[in-house]
Structures are given as structure tokens and as C-alpha cells.
Write an enzyme that holds these catalytic residues in place. Sequence first.
Site, mmCIF file in Angstrom:
data_model
loop_
_atom_site.group_PDB
_atom_site.id
_atom_site.type_symbol
_atom_site.label_atom_id
_atom_site.label_comp_id
_atom_site.label_asym_id
_atom_site.label_seq_id
_atom_site.Cartn_x
_atom_site.Cartn_y
_atom_site.Cartn_z
ATOM 1 N N ASP A 186 0.786 -1.180 -0.171
ATOM 2 C CA ASP A 186 -0.084 -0.081 0.113
ATOM 3 C C ASP A 186 1.006 1.140 -0.092
ATOM 4 O OD1 ASP A 186 -3.239 0.565 1.476
ATOM 5 O OD2 ASP A 186 -2.165 1.646 -0.200
HETATM 6 C C1 GLC Z 1 -4.170 4.223 -0.584
HETATM 7 C C2 GLC Z 1 -5.276 3.284 -0.051
HETATM 8 C C3 GLC Z 1 -5.135 1.903 -1.186
HETATM 9 C C4 GLC Z 1 -5.278 3.019 -2.338
HETATM 10 C C5 GLC Z 1 -3.677 3.401 -2.569
HETATM 11 C C6 GLC Z 1 -3.469 4.069 -3.962
HETATM 12 O O1 GLC Z 1 -3.559 4.685 0.616
HETATM 13 O O2 GLC Z 1 -5.064 2.559 1.195
HETATM 14 O O3 GLC Z 1 -6.433 1.264 -0.826
HETATM 15 O O4 GLC Z 1 -5.482 1.668 -3.382
HETATM 16 O O5 GLC Z 1 -3.556 4.246 -1.624
HETATM 17 O O6 GLC Z 1 -4.321 5.087 -4.040
#
Ligand code: GLC
Length: 740
Positions: free
Chosen positions: A283
Amino acid sequence: MVLKSSLTITFSLVAFLGFAQKLKPVDQRVDELLAKMTLVEKIGQLNQYTSDRLATGPIAPNSNKFNDIKQGRLGSMLNVEGAKETRMVQEYAMQSRLKIPLLFGRDVIHGYRVTFPVPLAEASSWDLNAIELSARIAATEAAAAGLHWTFAPMVDISRDPRWGRVVEGAGEDPYLGSLIAKARVKGFQGKQLGDLDAVMACAKHFAAYGAAIAGRDYNSVDISERALWEIYLPPFKAAVDAGAATFMNSFNDLNGIPATGNKYLQRDILKGKWQYSGFVVSDWASIAEMVAHGYAKDKSQAAERAILAGSDMDMEGNAYISSLSNLVKLGKVPESLIDDAVRRILRKKFELGLFEDPFRFSDEKREKKVLGAQEHHKAALEAAEKSIVLLKNENQLLPLDRTMKKIAVIGPLAKSGYDMRGAWSVYWKDDHLVSLYEGLQAKLNGKAQLLYAKGCGIEDTSTAGFTEAVETARKADVVIMAVGEKWDMSGEAKSRSDIRIPGVQEELIEAVKATGKKVVVLVMAGRPLIFNYTAANADAILYTWFLGSEAGNAMANVLYGDYNPSGKLPITFPRAQGQIPIYYNYRNTGRPLTGKDMSYKSAYIDVSNKPAYAFGYGLSYTSFSMSNLQLSKKDLKTDGTLKVTFTITNTGKYSGEEVVQLYLHDLVASVARPVKELKDFQKVKLAPNESKTLTFEIDKEKLSFYNEAMHWGTEPGEFKLMIGNSSDNILLETNFVLNN
Ligand code: GLC
């Protein structure tokens, strides 16, 4: 002439070689490419940055991204938008030594150009075909806009409505959540990767992110091995079985070990036991954030722990690109692990056809034709109608009487299209989302007069607008009120400690109710809210969540009965915050509260144990009866199948759909089992007075659980079988015995 024929020969040779390349097995093509790559180029494939135009997390400044691309130090970008922009960025990758195409990813969670209901709303439809179609359309539009990959479905089970991200998932139940995970993966990925209407899915957030302590986003998760396997992992396994191309790990630590650096989760379970062949993206900066967790002393150790634990790609963390080369040189990270991660990523790039044509998804003509197509809006309207849950309908106030000529529409969300998009919508800037008021205008088309008053704000405490609202109500035949949250009060980093309807909106309802008018309340939110006054005093209540582009039209269709609401809650609604976590599949305890005597029972002295609204609850404008429950046998052999049949009848005056739910309770086992667990359901449509005989089949998979030693299997004994239209409204029940 000679020149022409030699050019022709050259072109046909190139074409033949290209064709011959395509015929090779993907793994062979991957290995041939890998053999040419330097260590830095390999690590480059594990590196992902966001575009500067949109950050969906805390941004790490890095101005020479395009230079990194040209040097082969970047394998993917997120938040690059549109056919034109993705083409422009891909051009930089074609200037790199090996011309390895970039992957473009984006959070296309519930629609791209046409916004569908938020995922928790769609889960309320219990309509797996509609949910799959929603993802299918989102993928079709996203792929037409140059994207290869969506960071969805979010399959985190959650039992805590304080957690803002509950809006992105499918609620509290592992069975329903697993079926919805499968539907969404299939919807996003379509027939096969490489088709121009398919994008890679990404099952997230692995794992148990929804169990954040106190519902506070990013917080620690401390759960038993049993809870992990019984509640939180099943939807991820369903995603693997559905062929999800990628996984995303989660920000939380799981029992002290951050998921991003968690070998047990990523290598032992996902890539080991489940034999997962896709790749895992971290993440946003979750690798580097292991320093803050106290699990790595610096970014280099974070990179080391993450790659050893099975995180293949570093999203916006700058950890892999800055540290892995050195870690390999120091012998701390075997290059074979880097190679495995690179293979997993390159395999997807080949499957997407990007080596044949890196620009195949970046076609502005197709983008213009596909985005916002009318049939997409039609599907969004149907999805929205099916997502609405009728919670109360005193004296059949709904559907509204069309002879009523003055309709008051009151509340801070009545005229808001802006909030109907909900969290994680993509294309809202210049999109038009239909508000409740606009939907009613279109529906009534001048046949009745709409009166409007805002009444109050969503969060502010001013009651200055109450007088106007009350006066408006007095002039009307009926009042429709639109209350709830702002679109961005749920979603990432949007946990709330107080999940009542915010501001003075319930006071506004009370003031309007005091006029004596009949009041229909529509609650718009991204999570279960607490609204006990409204529950007790409104004449009718519709929970409409955030329904996307066609919100107002769907609400108007339900209000006037052009669609008979069929939604069922996919998550328990607490009556008091103090009950949280509250869910339907609880264990009985040794002192269950069964009757009125509360002394020394598992209960509160200040509130009932019962939720405000139960998992699986939702009313209809019609009514249904169930009868004639038959089992094919009362004694079941472990490898046998039990056939369950019963009759359902529409006993009301409207056609309607019912979600018939089958629950089981394993009465005695080597581990105390939940008082009920959803094991099957069917959504069936019936005309007035129509009856249907429905069948469920129960096999050992539905009777299995993790025993004391955490082995999956069955134990002989007696089961209670329950069939109802809500987890708290069982209409048929019987028992059967499972023998060895
Ligand atoms: C965010 C979220 C994740 C998302 C990623 C890209 O922090 O936790 O669900 O897909 O970053 O935006």
C-alpha cells in the site's frame, strides 16, 4: 522496385519475428527478458510512483520521475489519467534501454466516468450479477482511459462502522464478502487479461485491515488465528480462486508484524498454501512506514524485510529503488527473490499485450466513445435502485401516493449531487450526479409541486434554517427529508468516534415531525449510522448510502414505487456506539441473554443487546411468506449432500424481490460455534400471489470449520438450519444430524 521489395521483406520479417515472439510461452519470454536486465533495471520494475497530478496518500517529493522512467528505474505509475496522458508517459518508457512498458493503475472502486453506488451500497443489493456488471463497466471505461489495473476490489471484512473504509467493502460477513469478492474480480478482469475492456484486479488490503482496533484507520490489529482464518481471510481466498491478477497488502500490523513485512501472510499463506502466482503491491509507502511501526530501523531494513516477506512492488515508498541494490550486494537479499518479484510483474505486462503494443490501451477515440455511455448510466441506475434498503414503512406510506400535489423536500443533502459520489469516486470533477431533488423533479415532471428548504448544514450546529423548514413542511402533503454524512466523511482516514447523524439534522427531523406531517427520511452515508430518534419517529426510512451518478433518479423511482426496494443490510447497525463491535454471527457465551431476566447475563444494564437493524434486514413494499420446509434427509453422511426445499409466496400487492437467507448453527463442537452463520442465499422475484419452490444444497464445505487444532473439516453432531429474510427474522427452522 528492389528497394520496395527489400522493405517489404524487412517488414514481413519484423512482423514474423513479432508474431513468433507472441507464440512463445509467457514464462519463456519473461525469462529471456529477465536475462538481459541489470540489477537496477530489475529493481526498477518493483518501483511505483504516483503521478504528481493526484496523490492518494502522503506524497514523497520526486521531481525526476520521467527521467527515472527513461533509465528503467520505474515499472509502474498510479493516478496517471486518460488515454492521452498514459500515452505520453508510456513514451518515456519506450526511451529506456529495454523498452519495458509501464503499468498504469488507479483506484477505480465503483465506476470510472459513470459512478456506481459505493461498494457497501452495492453489497446491500445481494445481487451478484449486478455487482459483477458494475465492475465490468468500471473496467471497460478505465481500460478505455489508458488504465491496465484497478486497486480493487477492497475485500476487507469489517464489523466496526467507526472505521471509515467500511464504505469500500462488502460488510461483515465472510460468506457474502467472498461471493462479492469473486463477482468484482470477474467483473474487472472480464473474459481474459489482454482484452481491451479488461483491467487487472487487486484484492486488498491483505490482511485483516478491517479489524483495526477501535475502528481507527491504520491502527493495529490484534486477532486470533481463528478469527483471521474464519472471518478475514475467506474473501482473499475467493479472490485468488477468481484469478485476481494482483494483491495489495495493508497498512496495519497483524498481531505486531506489519502486513507489508509479514512473511506468514504473503509467503506462507498467499504464495505458499494458496500457490498465488500474481504479484503483491505494497500500500502507499507502507514499506517505508515500517520504520514508523518500529519494525525496521531505516528504509533499507524496511526494504529488506518487505522483499523477504513477499512484497513485490513498492508503491510510492522509494524504499526498494533506494536500497535493494545494496542489500543484494551485501548478501542480505538474494537476487533470486528480486527475480521472482520481477517475473511476477513482467508476466502481467506480457499478458496485457503491452510488449506487442505498449499504447494499446491509450486510444483517445475509444476513450471518447466508451466513457459515459448511456447503457452505463442505465446499469448505474439499476444498481442504485437495488442498493437502497427500506428500513421502515409505517402504514405503507411508501410508495408515495401520486395524488399528493405538494411535496416538501427538506435537508442538507436534498439538493446535493456532489455528495452522491461517495468515497473513491474517480471522475467527479466535471461529472453531473443526479441529486434527490433533481430526481424528483424529473419524476414528477410538473405533476406535483416540489417545495424545498435546506433546514441546516450537515455538520454545523446552526438551527437558523429550522423555521423555514417547518413552514415549508406545513404547506406540504408529505415531507421527504435527506440527511446523513458528507461524501468524504467515510473512506480512507475517515474514522469517526461518533457515528450518529452529524450536526443538528435529527433535531431538524424532530422539528419537522412536530408539524404532524408524514415524514419520509432518506439517510445518505458511507457507513451504518446511529439515528435512534429518527428510527422511532419517522414514518418511513430509506437507507440510500451514496448511490453515484443516477442517485436521484433511483431514489425517486423507489419513493414512487417504480422500483420496489429489495436491499438487505450487509452489516449490522448498532443502536449505541458502546455495542461496537456488534455482529450477527456471535458465539452464545455461557450466559446468553435469552429472556427478560438480565441478572448475571451477557448484557448491558443501559441498552439492549439487539442492534438497531440486523445483518440481512430490509423491507419491501410487498410481503412474503415461507412454508413447507423439507429436507432430503435428517441424517447426513459427511460426504453427502442435504437438499433443502421450501415455498415462498408473495402475499402482498406489489411485485417484489426477496433475499432468502439460509443460516446454520453447529450446536456442539470442539470449538464453540456462532449462533448462526450465513451459508447460502437466493434473491427471488415474485408477482403478487405468486409462489416458488426454492432449493438449497448443503455439503460438507458448508458444515466445515477450523477445529481446536485449526484444521478445516467437519465434526459429527446436530445442526440447526434456519431460513429467513434477515438474520433476526427466521421464518423456517429444523434440525439435522451430520454423521461420520
Ligand atoms: C491508499 C489506499 C489504497 C489505495 C492506494 C492507492 O492509501 O490505502 O487502498 O489503493 O493508496 O491510491
